[in-house]
Motif scaffolding. Structure first.
Motif, PDB file in Angstrom:
ATOM      1  N   PHE A   1       0.683  -1.042   0.026  1.00  0.00           N
ATOM      2  CA  PHE A   1       0.009   0.181  -0.005  1.00  0.00           C
ATOM      3  C   PHE A   1       1.031   1.368  -0.033  1.00  0.00           C
ATOM      4  O   PHE A   1       1.749   1.381   0.799  1.00  0.00           O
ATOM      5  N   VAL A   2       0.731   2.086  -1.042  1.00  0.00           N
ATOM      6  CA  VAL A   2       1.484   3.270  -1.045  1.00  0.00           C
ATOM      7  C   VAL A   2       0.962   4.481  -0.538  1.00  0.00           C
ATOM      8  O   VAL A   2      -0.313   4.566  -0.723  1.00  0.00           O
ATOM      9  N   LEU A   3       1.571   5.134   0.301  1.00  0.00           N
ATOM     10  CA  LEU A   3       0.993   6.335   1.166  1.00  0.00           C
ATOM     11  C   LEU A   3       1.286   7.407   0.397  1.00  0.00           C
ATOM     12  O   LEU A   3       2.212   7.977  -0.528  1.00  0.00           O
ATOM     13  N   PRO A   4       0.118   8.646   0.476  1.00  0.00           N
ATOM     14  CA  PRO A   4       0.385   9.951   0.059  1.00  0.00           C
ATOM     15  C   PRO A   4       1.760  10.501   0.502  1.00  0.00           C
ATOM     16  O   PRO A   4       2.182  10.370   1.602  1.00  0.00           O
ATOM     17  N   ASN A   5       2.243  11.360  -0.414  1.00  0.00           N
ATOM     18  CA  ASN A   5       3.258  12.442   0.023  1.00  0.00           C
ATOM     19  C   ASN A   5       2.578  13.438   1.016  1.00  0.00           C
ATOM     20  O   ASN A   5       1.713  14.117   0.957  1.00  0.00           O
ATOM     21  N   LEU A   6       3.645  13.845   2.029  1.00  0.00           N
ATOM     22  CA  LEU A   6       3.154  14.905   2.916  1.00  0.00           C
ATOM     23  C   LEU A   6       3.676  16.347   2.267  1.00  0.00           C
ATOM     24  O   LEU A   6       4.900  16.328   1.938  1.00  0.00           O
ATOM     25  N   ILE A   7       2.893  17.139   1.733  1.00  0.00           N
ATOM     26  CA  ILE A   7       3.485  18.114   1.011  1.00  0.00           C
ATOM     27  C   ILE A   7       3.348  19.678   2.074  1.00  0.00           C
ATOM     28  O   ILE A   7       4.036  20.641   1.605  1.00  0.00           O
ATOM     29  N   ASP A   8       2.547  19.471   3.159  1.00  0.00           N
ATOM     30  CA  ASP A   8       2.607  20.788   3.838  1.00  0.00           C
ATOM     31  C   ASP A   8       2.120  20.128   5.445  1.00  0.00           C
ATOM     32  O   ASP A   8       1.470  19.413   5.390  1.00  0.00           O
ATOM     33  N   TYR A   9       2.797  21.089   6.374  1.00  0.00           N
ATOM     34  CA  TYR A   9       2.660  20.726   7.696  1.00  0.00           C
ATOM     35  C   TYR A   9       2.572  21.978   8.464  1.00  0.00           C
ATOM     36  O   TYR A   9       3.699  22.746   8.367  1.00  0.00           O
ATOM     37  N   ALA A  10       1.407  22.278   9.254  1.00  0.00           N
ATOM     38  CA  ALA A  10       1.297  23.556   9.701  1.00  0.00           C
ATOM     39  C   ALA A  10       0.825  23.274  11.373  1.00  0.00           C
ATOM     40  O   ALA A  10       0.052  22.481  11.353  1.00  0.00           O
TER      41      ALA A  10
ATOM     42  N   SER B   1      -6.106  30.377  23.366  1.00  0.00           N
ATOM     43  CA  SER B   1      -5.717  29.383  24.014  1.00  0.00           C
ATOM     44  C   SER B   1      -4.353  29.454  24.688  1.00  0.00           C
ATOM     45  O   SER B   1      -3.926  30.592  24.448  1.00  0.00           O
ATOM     46  N   HIS B   2      -3.791  28.303  25.283  1.00  0.00           N
ATOM     47  CA  HIS B   2      -2.504  28.597  25.810  1.00  0.00           C
ATOM     48  C   HIS B   2      -1.588  27.406  25.275  1.00  0.00           C
ATOM     49  O   HIS B   2      -1.916  26.203  24.814  1.00  0.00           O
ATOM     50  N   SER B   3      -0.412  27.896  25.236  1.00  0.00           N
ATOM     51  CA  SER B   3       0.831  27.016  24.886  1.00  0.00           C
ATOM     52  C   SER B   3       0.734  25.723  25.075  1.00  0.00           C
ATOM     53  O   SER B   3       1.311  24.836  24.469  1.00  0.00           O
ATOM     54  N   ASP B   4       0.416  25.581  26.788  1.00  0.00           N
ATOM     55  CA  ASP B   4       0.467  24.068  27.296  1.00  0.00           C
ATOM     56  C   ASP B   4      -0.846  23.533  27.137  1.00  0.00           C
ATOM     57  O   ASP B   4      -0.983  22.333  27.619  1.00  0.00           O
ATOM     58  N   ALA B   5      -1.776  23.844  26.412  1.00  0.00           N
ATOM     59  CA  ALA B   5      -3.205  23.412  26.388  1.00  0.00           C
ATOM     60  C   ALA B   5      -3.474  22.620  25.178  1.00  0.00           C
ATOM     61  O   ALA B   5      -3.404  21.420  25.093  1.00  0.00           O
ATOM     62  N   LEU B   6      -3.817  23.312  23.986  1.00  0.00           N
ATOM     63  CA  LEU B   6      -4.013  22.408  22.630  1.00  0.00           C
ATOM     64  C   LEU B   6      -3.063  23.208  21.643  1.00  0.00           C
ATOM     65  O   LEU B   6      -2.948  24.325  21.561  1.00  0.00           O
ATOM     66  N   CYS B   7      -2.670  22.148  20.669  1.00  0.00           N
ATOM     67  CA  CYS B   7      -2.117  22.670  19.484  1.00  0.00           C
ATOM     68  C   CYS B   7      -2.733  21.931  18.377  1.00  0.00           C
ATOM     69  O   CYS B   7      -3.041  20.729  18.415  1.00  0.00           O
ATOM     70  N   GLU B   8      -3.087  22.489  17.192  1.00  0.00           N
ATOM     71  CA  GLU B   8      -3.687  21.835  16.130  1.00  0.00           C
ATOM     72  C   GLU B   8      -2.592  21.853  15.022  1.00  0.00           C
ATOM     73  O   GLU B   8      -2.063  22.596  14.548  1.00  0.00           O
ATOM     74  N   THR B   9      -2.285  20.449  14.580  1.00  0.00           N
ATOM     75  CA  THR B   9      -1.504  20.034  13.312  1.00  0.00           C
ATOM     76  C   THR B   9      -2.526  19.879  12.203  1.00  0.00           C
ATOM     77  O   THR B   9      -3.298  18.760  12.045  1.00  0.00           O
ATOM     78  N   ILE B  10      -2.085  20.599  10.914  1.00  0.00           N
ATOM     79  CA  ILE B  10      -2.854  20.465   9.918  1.00  0.00           C
ATOM     80  C   ILE B  10      -1.677  19.955   8.757  1.00  0.00           C
ATOM     81  O   ILE B  10      -0.865  20.661   8.579  1.00  0.00           O
ATOM     82  N   ILE B  11      -2.015  18.835   8.262  1.00  0.00           N
ATOM     83  CA  ILE B  11      -1.031  18.143   7.418  1.00  0.00           C
ATOM     84  C   ILE B  11      -1.660  18.103   5.862  1.00  0.00           C
ATOM     85  O   ILE B  11      -2.973  17.585   5.790  1.00  0.00           O
ATOM     86  N   THR B  12      -1.276  18.514   4.910  1.00  0.00           N
ATOM     87  CA  THR B  12      -1.587  18.254   3.480  1.00  0.00           C
ATOM     88  C   THR B  12      -0.883  16.964   2.843  1.00  0.00           C
ATOM     89  O   THR B  12       0.200  16.992   2.912  1.00  0.00           O
ATOM     90  N   TRP B  13      -1.687  16.190   2.376  1.00  0.00           N
ATOM     91  CA  TRP B  13      -1.448  15.097   1.627  1.00  0.00           C
ATOM     92  C   TRP B  13      -1.571  15.086   0.271  1.00  0.00           C
ATOM     93  O   TRP B  13      -2.535  15.809  -0.155  1.00  0.00           O
TER      94      TRP B  13
END
Length: 506
Positions: free
Chosen positions: A445-454, A461-473
């Motif tokens: 099974f071939v995985l898609p390429n990771l092209i962006d990571y934010a 919010s607070h830096s020690d509470a939540l962070c959201e990672t958005i990855i573009t494939w």
């Protein structure tokens, strides 16, 4: 029955500035002075001690110049000393019109610090008062260590008061200099003095060494005191002075026979400004002005508020220019979350609300603070599952050691079958991805390429509470994004990757 008008004298800029490590600049003093008199509407302010420094002289001059033009000059006071007129000359040059003359209110202080007899002390005080009168300076008199004087040398205190009753002064100020009084003593001592001198004006000045400042101020007023000295945020030497916000709220709620002119609505604003200028942070649980004091954490409280405001009291946040909040964490119930959703204009059905509640409880178990602003991100993360969960990251170990490449051991389940792999990489997430790629390569099974990571932190919010990672494939036929939400950045990226794996498997 007419209510008794009580004078409130704020001494943040004098006694409050004696807080360890605090020094207000001339411009900060002027800004605070204006706020205290124009917005908070205290009756008087004590802004400095005479003869301290050239910088203090200039700060006082700035305040008196403004106060003279604005009509407040008789409400601006300076601490002075029995020093043959040196303090008075300093005041005149600085433009001040009211002196708060520091004298000895206990025989112990008089004998061991000044090494003088009462008559010698009274004679020098009389000279200072007369000199001030000649130069159009009004006089109030502090009886330093008065509380210990009443305990240990009461005859001396009453001899002193008998002398002061003959002098051309406006106020006699009774300080609990070391913060040692109990509420019962505060009431008894002030009562005894007011019964003997009912027509003299007495101010009570509480310190907070036993955390009794507010209680002592309350009892002094019940006993007949005519004024109180308070500071913003309870600033002052050692444990500080009786705090303005708490004392004003207590007076307004529990002393119906007493009236104060302080504007409750701006207490919080002034407190935050003084916090910023002084660098002394307000504790989160500080009554009236603390970050948490109008925040309900337990879900049962929010539920009660929904059902006829069962957990409300007279201490309403709107009185102080604040709003009630409902904290989100492991103690949150659906009612807490619904309150926050209402403020954001959001609605969820019961099933989705249950999922979001469970996610917030999970975050709370990690000791994370969740804010109202986090909610849209949590909702998006929890409800963004339009796929059947065929891939599950069961466990992983992430290692990072100096001088060695980061490595990861991953265990995942794909369609009920478990796979485990170890890999290294340029970072922990890169090592995780290399292990995952190896697993999927082994099942053709071939995985898609990771092209962006934010990565971003939800606003508010607070830096020690939540962070959201958005990855573009990007796969050969499409480009898509997945999101992960967690308190740890790498974990949030792993969650975003798990979503991607489920999307492509489905």
């Amino acid at each position: 029955m007419a209510r008794k008008k009580i004078e409130i004298m704020d001494t943040t800029l004098r006694d409050g500035e004696q807080t360890s490590g605090v020094s207000f600049s001339a411009s900060e003093k002027l800004t605070i002075a204006k706020l205290l008199l124009e917005e908070l509407k205290v009756d008087r302010i004590e802004i400095a001690s005479a003869r301290v420094s050239e910088g203090e002289f200039q700060a006082v001059k700035n305040v008196t110049n403004w106060a003279s033009q604005a009509g407040y000059i008789d409400q601006v006071e300076v601490l002075t000393f029995v020093d043959k007129g040196v303090s008075i000359d300093w005041m005149i040059e600085a433009g001040a019109k009211v002196q708060n003359l520091l004298t000895k209110g206990s025989l112990n202080h008089l004998t061991h610090q000044l090494k003088k007899t009462p008559n010698q002390h009274f004679k020098e005080i009389e000279e200072s008062i007369n000199l001030a009168k000649e130069k159009a300076i009004k006089t109030n008199v502090y009886l330093e260590d008065w509380s210990n004087g009443m305990r240990n040398s009461k005859d001396y205190v009453f001899e002193f008061l008998a002398f002061l009753s003959t002098q051309p002064i406006k106020r006699i100020m009774l300080p609990d200099t070391l913060g040692v009084l109990t509420p019962a003593e505060s009431f008894a001592f002030v009562s005894e003095i007011k019964s003997k001198y009912p027509h003299l004006h007495f101010d009570f000045h509480a310190h907070n060494d036993y955390d009794l400042g507010v209680s002592n101020a309350l009892e002094a007023l019940k006993a007949g005191a005519d004024g109180l000295h308070l500071t913003i945020n309870g600033m002052g030497e050692r444990a500080g002075n009786a705090p303005m916000a708490s004392t004003i709220a207590v007076i307004n709620d529990f002393l119906p026979a007493v009236e104060v002119g302080v504007n409750e609505k701006v207490l919080y604003t002034v407190s935050k400004l003084v916090e910023n200028f002084s660098g002394v942070m307000i504790p989160a649980n500080k009554p009236i002005i603390g970050a948490n004091v109008f925040t309900q954490t337990a879900g049962i409280h929010a539920d009660g508020d929904n059902k006829k405001n069962l957990y409300f009291s007279d201490l309403l946040p709107e009185r102080f220019g604040r709003t009630r909040k409902y904290a989100l964490g492991k103690a949150s119930g659906k009612a807490n979350i619904q309150k926050n959703l209402q403020e954001l204009g959001l609605q969820l059905n019961d099933e989705d609300l249950k999922k979001v509640t469970q996610r917030i409880i999970e975050l709370g178990d990690k000791k994370q603070v969740v804010t109202k602003e986090d909610l849209p991100y949590i909702i998006s993360d929890v409800l963004d599952r339009t796929y059947e969960e065929k891939v599950k990251v069961e466990s992983y170990v992430l290692t990072h050691s100096k001088g060695l490449k980061p490595s990861t051991t991953v265990s995942i389940t794909i369609n009920g079958k478990n796979y485990e792999e170890n890999a290294s990489g340029d970072g922990q997430f890169d090592a995780f991805m290399n292990a995952i790629r190896t697993i999927f390569k082994n099942i053709n099974f071939v995985l898609p390429n990771l092209i962006d990571y934010a990565v971003r932190i939800p606003p508010g919010s607070h830096s020690d509470a939540l962070c959201e990672t958005i990855i573009t494939w990007k796969s050969p036929d499409k480009e898509f994004k997945t999101r992960g939400l967690d308190s740890d950045q790498t974990v949030s990226a792993i969650k975003a990757t798990e979503k991607m794996l489920n999307i492509i498997i489905n």
